[in-house]
Design a protein around this motif. Structure first.
Motif, short mmCIF file in Angstrom:
data_model
loop_
_atom_site.label_atom_id
_atom_site.label_comp_id
_atom_site.label_asym_id
_atom_site.label_seq_id
_atom_site.Cartn_x
_atom_site.Cartn_y
_atom_site.Cartn_z
N ARG A 119 0.85 -1.20 -0.02
CA ARG A 119 0.03 0.09 -0.02
C ARG A 119 0.98 1.29 0.02
O ARG A 119 0.80 2.09 -0.86
CB ARG A 119 -0.84 -0.10 1.35
N LEU A 160 -6.59 -2.03 -1.46
CA LEU A 160 -5.34 -1.69 -1.22
C LEU A 160 -5.31 -0.12 -1.23
O LEU A 160 -4.72 0.55 -0.23
CB LEU A 160 -4.56 -2.41 -1.97
N VAL A 161 -5.54 0.22 -2.37
CA VAL A 161 -5.59 1.95 -2.70
C VAL A 161 -7.00 2.66 -2.25
O VAL A 161 -6.94 3.85 -2.86
CB VAL A 161 -5.15 1.86 -4.05
#
Length: 370
Positions: A119, A160-161
């Protein structure tokens, strides 16, 4: 809802291998065209992460026309990954974009330390305007390379983002409701809730007729929806498809989420992970629910427990009241050395700087002031 897509900021775009596979390897013309589409999004100011299948397809030929044993498929993926990475690097560079290669497996994203490392890397690359091209690490992965289910990896990257939109570029215009369900000819599904149970019959029917797994698209859309992202399933062969989606045009099938990304992540942080330790922080220094800051080393008075980077800890005041909880960027031993320090002192104290905060704001659930 289509109009709302036009106001989003961060997209994860999954590109199926069939879109970029040629008879003897990669279809560079297809990659270059899609790179141009990505450049258009970049010019709009969007943050873009690409999840690309195709490493094994890059080595396509008579030798791998039939299903291969796992280790042979992994070996081909190792060879093809270089070709895939170079293909995207050259295609994006032709449009003035810098690219980066990220190799992940689904297991990586279930390991909290690896999750945080990935990340942090992606966040830095996004901040620099670099287009990250994420691929499954086929050399060590087994699930995706056997099942072809890299869609699930794409949905995990959404989490994750913290992406707003997940685009699945495929070889079909979207989802079709079979005649048995609609009572007439197959009907194109323009928009539906990702959790709509009637979509299961649709995905099953399309899988049977098309010969590839549409059910995995639906599973991925639902996984992305739990992270608060809307999914668009669209035909990646259609010229200008990404720009059309960004403009809110009725392209592809839109599967909507009813979850706000921050709320979804907050529930995951607050309820799904075991607590590994405690940070006592200065009274009145903790971030409120609407505060944009994280937990800094200057706030930390005392460290309890033994924990590592990526573990969940509780933040309490001197009176024992829980104020927040989140994933730490440093181990207990490191935080003990960093507490009360400015970030400029981190390298001197522990030899490196992973993050400026002990707990980054996006990995923190803070409660309202008592």
């Amino acid at each position: 809802m289509r109009e709302a897509i036009a106001t989003t900021q961060r997209w994860v775009i999954h590109i199926e291998s069939r879109l970029i596979a040629g008879h003897d390897g990669l279809n560079t013309d297809a990659i270059n065209r899609l790179a141009g589409e990505l450049a258009t999004l970049h010019q709009r100011g969007l943050d873009v992460v690409v999840v690309s299948a195709g490493a094994t397809a890059a080595c396509a030929g008579p030798a791998n026309a039939a299903p291969l044993p796992l280790h042979e498929a992994q070996a081909l993926a190792a060879i093809g990954q270089i070709k895939l990475t170079n293909g995207w690097a050259q295609g994006l560079a032709a449009h003035g974009l810098q690219s980066a290669q990220i190799l992940l497996t689904q297991d990586d994203l279930s390991h909290r330390k690896h999750y945080l490392n990935a990340r942090s890397t992606l966040q830095v690359l996004l901040g620099k305007g670099v287009v990250s091209v994420v691929s499954e690490n086929g050399t060590i992965a087994s699930h995706g390379i056997r099942a072809g289910d890299t869609d699930s990896l794409g949905a995990l990257v959404v989490n994750l983002v913290q992406a707003d939109v997940y685009v699945l570029l495929t070889e079909v215009q979207g989802l079709l409701m079979p005649a048995a369900e609609s009572g007439q000819a197959d009907t194109f599904i323009d928009q539906a809730a990702a959790g709509d149970a009637t979509l299961d019959r649709c995905a099953h029917d399309m899988t049977e007729r098309l010969g590839f797994d549409v059910r995995s698209w639906l599973r991925s859309a639902r996984l992305a929806a739990r992270s608060g992202a809307h999914t668009v399933i669209a035909d990646g062969r259609q010229a200008g498809v990404l720009d059309a989606i960004a403009r809110g045009a009725p392209v592809g099938t839109l599967l909507t989420s009813d979850t706000h990304p921050a709320a979804s992540r907050g529930r995951w942080l607050a309820n799904q992970l075991p607590m590994r330790g405690v940070l006592e922080i200065i009274a009145g220094s903790y971030p409120g629910e609407s505060d944009a800051s994280g937990i800094t080393a200057l706030m930390v008075l005392r460290v309890e427990g033994v924990f590592q980077r990526g573990d969940m800890v509780v933040c309490r005041g001197a009176d024992g009241v829980e104020l927040a909880r989140g994933l730490v960027n440093y181990s207990a031993q490191e935080i003990q050395k960093l507490r009360g320090q400015f970030v400029e002192a981190f390298s001197r104290q522990i030899g490196y700087v992973a993050e400026p905060d002990i707990i980054s704001r996006e990995n923190l659930v803070a409660y309202a002031a008592p």
